[in-house]
Design a protein around this motif. Structure first.
Motif, PDB file in Angstrom:
ATOM      1  N   ARG A  16       0.819  -1.213   0.000  1.00  0.00           N
ATOM      2  CA  ARG A  16       0.000   0.000   0.000  1.00  0.00           C
ATOM      3  C   ARG A  16       0.847   1.255   0.000  1.00  0.00           C
ATOM      4  O   ARG A  16       1.802   1.375   0.767  1.00  0.00           O
ATOM      5  N   ARG A  17       0.492   2.168  -0.895  1.00  0.00           N
ATOM      6  CA  ARG A  17       1.101   3.497  -0.894  1.00  0.00           C
ATOM      7  C   ARG A  17       0.096   4.489  -0.318  1.00  0.00           C
ATOM      8  O   ARG A  17      -1.090   4.211  -0.257  1.00  0.00           O
ATOM      9  N   THR A  18       0.596   5.641   0.095  1.00  0.00           N
ATOM     10  CA  THR A  18      -0.293   6.652   0.653  1.00  0.00           C
ATOM     11  C   THR A  18      -1.360   7.049  -0.356  1.00  0.00           C
ATOM     12  O   THR A  18      -2.529   7.220  -0.014  1.00  0.00           O
ATOM     13  N   THR A  19      -0.960   7.174  -1.616  1.00  0.00           N
ATOM     14  CA  THR A  19      -1.924   7.558  -2.652  1.00  0.00           C
ATOM     15  C   THR A  19      -2.978   6.487  -2.861  1.00  0.00           C
ATOM     16  O   THR A  19      -4.123   6.804  -3.218  1.00  0.00           O
ATOM     17  N   ASP A  20      -2.619   5.210  -2.649  1.00  0.00           N
ATOM     18  CA  ASP A  20      -3.610   4.143  -2.769  1.00  0.00           C
ATOM     19  C   ASP A  20      -4.688   4.280  -1.702  1.00  0.00           C
ATOM     20  O   ASP A  20      -5.886   4.133  -1.984  1.00  0.00           O
ATOM     21  N   LEU A  21      -4.245   4.571  -0.477  1.00  0.00           N
ATOM     22  CA  LEU A  21      -5.208   4.731   0.605  1.00  0.00           C
ATOM     23  C   LEU A  21      -6.093   5.954   0.393  1.00  0.00           C
ATOM     24  O   LEU A  21      -7.308   5.912   0.604  1.00  0.00           O
ATOM     25  N   VAL A  22      -5.480   7.044  -0.063  1.00  0.00           N
ATOM     26  CA  VAL A  22      -6.259   8.254  -0.319  1.00  0.00           C
ATOM     27  C   VAL A  22      -7.263   8.015  -1.439  1.00  0.00           C
ATOM     28  O   VAL A  22      -8.430   8.445  -1.360  1.00  0.00           O
ATOM     29  N   GLU A  23      -6.835   7.310  -2.483  1.00  0.00           N
ATOM     30  CA  GLU A  23      -7.747   7.025  -3.593  1.00  0.00           C
ATOM     31  C   GLU A  23      -8.922   6.169  -3.133  1.00  0.00           C
ATOM     32  O   GLU A  23     -10.073   6.387  -3.550  1.00  0.00           O
ATOM     33  N   ALA A  24      -8.657   5.192  -2.246  1.00  0.00           N
ATOM     34  CA  ALA A  24      -9.739   4.369  -1.719  1.00  0.00           C
ATOM     35  C   ALA A  24     -10.711   5.208  -0.889  1.00  0.00           C
ATOM     36  O   ALA A  24     -11.931   5.030  -0.973  1.00  0.00           O
ATOM     37  N   TRP A  25     -10.182   6.144  -0.090  1.00  0.00           N
ATOM     38  CA  TRP A  25     -11.044   7.024   0.701  1.00  0.00           C
ATOM     39  C   TRP A  25     -11.873   7.934  -0.207  1.00  0.00           C
ATOM     40  O   TRP A  25     -13.048   8.190   0.061  1.00  0.00           O
ATOM     41  N   VAL A  26     -11.273   8.439  -1.278  1.00  0.00           N
ATOM     42  CA  VAL A  26     -12.001   9.282  -2.224  1.00  0.00           C
ATOM     43  C   VAL A  26     -13.160   8.508  -2.838  1.00  0.00           C
ATOM     44  O   VAL A  26     -14.289   9.015  -2.952  1.00  0.00           O
ATOM     45  N   ALA A  27     -12.904   7.263  -3.231  1.00  0.00           N
ATOM     46  CA  ALA A  27     -13.961   6.441  -3.814  1.00  0.00           C
ATOM     47  C   ALA A  27     -15.064   6.168  -2.791  1.00  0.00           C
ATOM     48  O   ALA A  27     -16.253   6.187  -3.124  1.00  0.00           O
ATOM     49  N   PHE A  28     -14.677   5.929  -1.537  1.00  0.00           N
ATOM     50  CA  PHE A  28     -15.664   5.647  -0.495  1.00  0.00           C
ATOM     51  C   PHE A  28     -16.546   6.865  -0.229  1.00  0.00           C
ATOM     52  O   PHE A  28     -17.770   6.755  -0.146  1.00  0.00           O
ATOM     53  N   VAL A  29     -15.911   8.041  -0.100  1.00  0.00           N
ATOM     54  CA  VAL A  29     -16.679   9.267   0.143  1.00  0.00           C
ATOM     55  C   VAL A  29     -17.606   9.558  -1.034  1.00  0.00           C
ATOM     56  O   VAL A  29     -18.765   9.955  -0.849  1.00  0.00           O
ATOM     57  N   ALA A  30     -17.111   9.354  -2.273  1.00  0.00           N
ATOM     58  CA  ALA A  30     -17.950   9.584  -3.452  1.00  0.00           C
ATOM     59  C   ALA A  30     -19.158   8.651  -3.452  1.00  0.00           C
ATOM     60  O   ALA A  30     -20.277   9.048  -3.786  1.00  0.00           O
ATOM     61  N   ALA A  31     -18.939   7.385  -3.068  1.00  0.00           N
ATOM     62  CA  ALA A  31     -20.047   6.424  -3.020  1.00  0.00           C
ATOM     63  C   ALA A  31     -21.092   6.838  -1.981  1.00  0.00           C
ATOM     64  O   ALA A  31     -22.299   6.748  -2.225  1.00  0.00           O
ATOM     65  N   VAL A  32     -20.613   7.306  -0.808  1.00  0.00           N
ATOM     66  CA  VAL A  32     -21.552   7.757   0.230  1.00  0.00           C
ATOM     67  C   VAL A  32     -22.353   8.956  -0.263  1.00  0.00           C
ATOM     68  O   VAL A  32     -23.571   9.043  -0.064  1.00  0.00           O
ATOM     69  N   LEU A  33     -21.662   9.912  -0.910  1.00  0.00           N
ATOM     70  CA  LEU A  33     -22.358  11.093  -1.419  1.00  0.00           C
ATOM     71  C   LEU A  33     -23.394  10.723  -2.479  1.00  0.00           C
ATOM     72  O   LEU A  33     -24.491  11.282  -2.512  1.00  0.00           O
ATOM     73  N   LEU A  34     -23.044   9.767  -3.343  1.00  0.00           N
ATOM     74  CA  LEU A  34     -23.989   9.349  -4.377  1.00  0.00           C
ATOM     75  C   LEU A  34     -25.217   8.676  -3.771  1.00  0.00           C
ATOM     76  O   LEU A  34     -26.325   8.796  -4.299  1.00  0.00           O
ATOM     77  N   CYS A  35     -25.025   7.974  -2.662  1.00  0.00           N
ATOM     78  CA  CYS A  35     -26.145   7.268  -2.033  1.00  0.00           C
ATOM     79  C   CYS A  35     -26.967   8.161  -1.113  1.00  0.00           C
ATOM     80  O   CYS A  35     -28.143   7.869  -0.865  1.00  0.00           O
ATOM     81  N   VAL A  36     -26.365   9.242  -0.586  1.00  0.00           N
ATOM     82  CA  VAL A  36     -27.051  10.079   0.396  1.00  0.00           C
ATOM     83  C   VAL A  36     -27.347  11.468  -0.158  1.00  0.00           C
ATOM     84  O   VAL A  36     -28.496  11.931  -0.170  1.00  0.00           O
ATOM     85  N   LEU A  37     -26.298  12.161  -0.626  1.00  0.00           N
ATOM     86  CA  LEU A  37     -26.468  13.547  -1.049  1.00  0.00           C
ATOM     87  C   LEU A  37     -27.338  13.675  -2.296  1.00  0.00           C
ATOM     88  O   LEU A  37     -28.176  14.580  -2.384  1.00  0.00           O
ATOM     89  N   VAL A  38     -27.140  12.787  -3.254  1.00  0.00           N
ATOM     90  CA  VAL A  38     -27.897  12.886  -4.514  1.00  0.00           C
ATOM     91  C   VAL A  38     -29.410  12.745  -4.281  1.00  0.00           C
ATOM     92  O   VAL A  38     -30.193  13.592  -4.737  1.00  0.00           O
ATOM     93  N   PRO A  39     -29.870  11.710  -3.549  1.00  0.00           N
ATOM     94  CA  PRO A  39     -31.321  11.639  -3.304  1.00  0.00           C
ATOM     95  C   PRO A  39     -31.855  12.814  -2.494  1.00  0.00           C
ATOM     96  O   PRO A  39     -32.955  13.309  -2.774  1.00  0.00           O
TER      97      PRO A  39
END
Length: 202
Positions: A16-39
């Motif tokens: 794992r690189r730092t950028t890998d972890l950050v990219e995973a967090w970005v994807a997770f936050v985007a998924a949460v926003l798509l499921c919560v913020l969009v509706p």
């Protein structure tokens, strides 16, 4: 779900690189926003539009009065008139007539109005909406039509919010990829000149 699995996979991975972890967090936050913020955004926009349109419906229904008009004579369009194909199609369905109707105060009125072509024969009765002063007015918007417009507004707001979230996610991932490549270039520049030489690192 994929974002959460990816985030969990990178937690204790030795590669794992730092950028890998950050990219995973970005994807997770985007998924949460798509499921919560969009509706939520779609619901809020649709509710606000529906409230506004329903108020407009009530105002229009209070200010406009239905009546029955009778055709006096048809109004022939000018012979030199030239319009678009859309205008020509509208003329085939509707035409202007001189009609007589009764205003809300009981006074007789006569004027030029537009009606369906099949009701343009002299003496034909047709429905007409007027304002409180007896002037011809468009029919008031129906509550169902207002709800349909509000639903479209809500769906549009939700779609735009989803697109915005995805654009931000892609920009963030692109930035992380460029940062990852830059680090690889620096690492290669530091070790590349000694690559494959005997005794390297001794």
């Amino acid at each position: 779900m994929r974002a959460a699995i990816g985030l969990w996979r990178w937690r204790h991975n030795p590669l794992r690189r730092t950028t890998d972890l950050v990219e995973a967090w970005v994807a997770f936050v985007a998924a949460v926003l798509l499921c919560v913020l969009v509706p939520l955004t779609g619901w809020a926009a649709g509710s606000s539009a529906d409230d506004s349109l329903q108020r407009a419906v009530r105002v229009q229904q209070e200010q406009r009065v239905p009546t029955t008009a009778r055709v006096v004579r048809a109004v022939e369009p000018p012979a030199s008139r030239s319009g678009t194909a859309e205008d020509a199609g509208d003329e085939r369905l509707r035409r202007q007539v001189v009609a007589r109707w009764t205003a809300p105060d009981g006074s007789p009125r006569t004027g030029t109005v537009t009606t369906a072509r099949r009701t343009s024969a002299p003496g034909t009765a047709f429905a007409l909406w007027t304002d409180r002063d007896g002037r011809p007015a468009p029919a008031p918007m129906q509550a169902g039509t207002a709800r349909a417009h509000a639903a479209v507004a809500g769906l549009t707001a939700a779609l735009l919010t989803g697109v915005l979230v995805e654009i931000v996610r892609r920009l963030a991932v692109r930035r992380l990829v460029l940062l990852r490549y830059a680090r690889l270039d620096r690492a290669w520049a530091a070790t590349g000149p000694d690559w494959g030489r005997t005794g390297t690192g001794s």
